[in-house]
Write a protein that holds these residues in place. Structure first.
Motif, PDB file in Angstrom:
ATOM      1  N   GLU A 107       0.836  -1.197   0.000  1.00 56.35           N
ATOM      2  CA  GLU A 107       0.000   0.000   0.000  1.00 56.35           C
ATOM      3  C   GLU A 107       0.875   1.252   0.000  1.00 56.35           C
ATOM      4  N   VAL A 108       1.930   1.226   0.794  1.00 59.80           N
ATOM      5  CA  VAL A 108       2.856   2.364   0.838  1.00 59.80           C
ATOM      6  C   VAL A 108       3.527   2.532  -0.523  1.00 59.80           C
ATOM      7  N   ALA A 109       4.004   1.417  -1.095  1.00 62.12           N
ATOM      8  CA  ALA A 109       4.684   1.475  -2.397  1.00 62.12           C
ATOM      9  C   ALA A 109       3.752   2.005  -3.478  1.00 62.12           C
ATOM     10  N   ILE A 110       2.526   1.494  -3.515  1.00 67.43           N
ATOM     11  CA  ILE A 110       1.566   1.927  -4.527  1.00 67.43           C
ATOM     12  C   ILE A 110       1.180   3.391  -4.310  1.00 67.43           C
ATOM     13  N   ALA A 111       1.018   3.803  -3.063  1.00 66.97           N
ATOM     14  CA  ALA A 111       0.669   5.203  -2.778  1.00 66.97           C
ATOM     15  C   ALA A 111       1.781   6.135  -3.253  1.00 66.97           C
ATOM     16  N   LEU A 112       3.020   5.767  -2.991  1.00 66.65           N
ATOM     17  CA  LEU A 112       4.135   6.592  -3.448  1.00 66.65           C
ATOM     18  C   LEU A 112       4.193   6.626  -4.979  1.00 66.65           C
ATOM     19  N   TYR A 113       4.003   5.462  -5.595  1.00 66.50           N
ATOM     20  CA  TYR A 113       4.006   5.367  -7.054  1.00 66.50           C
ATOM     21  C   TYR A 113       2.883   6.221  -7.650  1.00 66.50           C
ATOM     22  N   ALA A 114       1.686   6.115  -7.057  1.00 65.09           N
ATOM     23  CA  ALA A 114       0.539   6.875  -7.548  1.00 65.09           C
ATOM     24  C   ALA A 114       0.745   8.376  -7.378  1.00 65.09           C
ATOM     25  N   ALA A 115       1.529   8.753  -6.366  1.00 61.45           N
ATOM     26  CA  ALA A 115       1.803  10.177  -6.136  1.00 61.45           C
ATOM     27  C   ALA A 115       2.875  10.715  -7.076  1.00 61.45           C
ATOM     28  N   GLY A 116       3.407   9.844  -7.935  1.00 61.66           N
ATOM     29  CA  GLY A 116       4.399  10.284  -8.903  1.00 61.66           C
ATOM     30  C   GLY A 116       5.831  10.286  -8.386  1.00 61.66           C
ATOM     31  N   VAL A 117       6.075   9.621  -7.266  1.00 58.12           N
ATOM     32  CA  VAL A 117       7.420   9.531  -6.707  1.00 58.12           C
ATOM     33  C   VAL A 117       8.203   8.508  -7.513  1.00 58.12           C
ATOM     34  N   SER A 118       9.449   8.815  -7.845  1.00 54.92           N
ATOM     35  CA  SER A 118      10.266   7.866  -8.604  1.00 54.92           C
ATOM     36  C   SER A 118      10.510   6.611  -7.783  1.00 54.92           C
ATOM     37  N   GLN A 119      10.848   5.522  -8.465  1.00 54.66           N
ATOM     38  CA  GLN A 119      11.078   4.260  -7.761  1.00 54.66           C
ATOM     39  C   GLN A 119      12.261   4.365  -6.801  1.00 54.66           C
ATOM     40  N   ARG A 120      13.291   5.067  -7.180  1.00 56.15           N
ATOM     41  CA  ARG A 120      14.448   5.227  -6.287  1.00 56.15           C
ATOM     42  C   ARG A 120      14.070   6.027  -5.041  1.00 56.15           C
ATOM     43  N   LYS A 121      13.319   7.117  -5.239  1.00 54.53           N
ATOM     44  CA  LYS A 121      12.891   7.933  -4.102  1.00 54.53           C
ATOM     45  C   LYS A 121      11.905   7.153  -3.228  1.00 54.53           C
ATOM     46  N   ALA A 122      11.010   6.372  -3.846  1.00 52.90           N
ATOM     47  CA  ALA A 122      10.069   5.546  -3.083  1.00 52.90           C
ATOM     48  C   ALA A 122      10.828   4.535  -2.228  1.00 52.90           C
ATOM     49  N   ALA A 123      11.876   3.951  -2.761  1.00 53.58           N
ATOM     50  CA  ALA A 123      12.680   2.993  -1.998  1.00 53.58           C
ATOM     51  C   ALA A 123      13.319   3.684  -0.794  1.00 53.58           C
ATOM     52  N   GLU A 124      13.809   4.902  -0.980  1.00 56.04           N
ATOM     53  CA  GLU A 124      14.408   5.658   0.126  1.00 56.04           C
ATOM     54  C   GLU A 124      13.366   5.973   1.201  1.00 56.04           C
ATOM     55  N   VAL A 125      12.193   6.444   0.777  1.00 53.82           N
ATOM     56  CA  VAL A 125      11.140   6.808   1.723  1.00 53.82           C
ATOM     57  C   VAL A 125      10.687   5.576   2.509  1.00 53.82           C
ATOM     58  N   SER A 131       9.895  -1.591  -8.093  1.00 56.16           N
ATOM     59  CA  SER A 131       9.421  -1.828  -9.453  1.00 56.16           C
ATOM     60  C   SER A 131       8.685  -3.155  -9.550  1.00 56.16           C
ATOM     61  N   ALA A 132       9.263  -4.195  -8.957  1.00 53.98           N
ATOM     62  CA  ALA A 132       8.629  -5.520  -8.995  1.00 53.98           C
ATOM     63  C   ALA A 132       7.291  -5.503  -8.261  1.00 53.98           C
TER      64      ALA A 132
END
Length: 186
Positions: A85-103, A118-119
């Motif tokens: 849910e966190v990963a999808i929320a970050l992705y949906a908010a337009g956060v890059s995959q690298r930044k999402a991984a950091e967050v 990404s996976a």
């Protein structure tokens, strides 16, 4: 059917969906671990987990060497923050995959690679697409339509309120199924 019964039915449908998404995340996590550390799969063991949507029964993947433990579960913990849910929320908010991984690493205390993010997003999006393309039962005893509002970030447009319409069906045998959902912007 009264409002309380409908809410129970919708909650159960969401709980089943959460179970499916968590299972996808667990399998993706093991795959990422095996790619990084080597090794082979060795089946699953059962575990119950309390989520915000109720108790779910999961099949926890394991490896032959016994080195793998799911990064999204704390050992012996019975409550879970939904990493997907966190990963999808970050992705949906337009956060890059690298930044999402950091967050996610900062929030959840575990290092996630952008490949893992990404996976996770790819598998969840594939599951959503498969859900949308699945054949529907030919016969339903009842079909309920309901909706709720969410705030959604739209690229280039900012945050907007969107209606989410949900179709819930009940088969003649009494089985409940989410038939579909649609997001509509005003």
């Amino acid at each position: 059917m009264d409002q309380d019964t409908l809410q129970v039915m919708l909650r159960e449908a969401v709980r089943q969906t959460v179970t499916e998404v968590l299972q996808i995340l667990l399998d993706a996590d093991r795959e990422a671990f095996l790619r990084q550390h080597g090794g082979r799969k060795n089946g699953y063991y059962p575990r119950k987990l309390e989520t915000a949507f109720g108790q779910v029964k999961l099949a926890i993947p394991r490896d032959r060497e016994g080195k793998y433990y799911p990064s999204l579960l704390q050992p012996y913990a019975r409550r879970q923050v939904d990493v997907g849910e966190v990963a999808i929320a970050l992705y949906a908010a337009g956060v890059s995959q690298r930044k999402a991984a950091e967050v996610m690493s900062l929030l959840l205390g575990h290092r996630y690679t952008h490949e893992t993010i990404s996976a996770i997003t790819d598998q969840v999006l594939e599951a959503a697409e498969a859900f949308q393309k699945r054949p529907l039962p030919e016969e339903m005893a009842f079909v309920y339509l309901d909706g709720f509002f969410l705030k959604v970030l739209r690229e280039g447009l900012g945050v907007e309120r969107a209606a989410v319409y949900v179709a819930l069906g009940v088969t003649p045998k009494g089985e409940r199924q989410v038939l579909g959902c649609k997001i509509a912007f005003g």
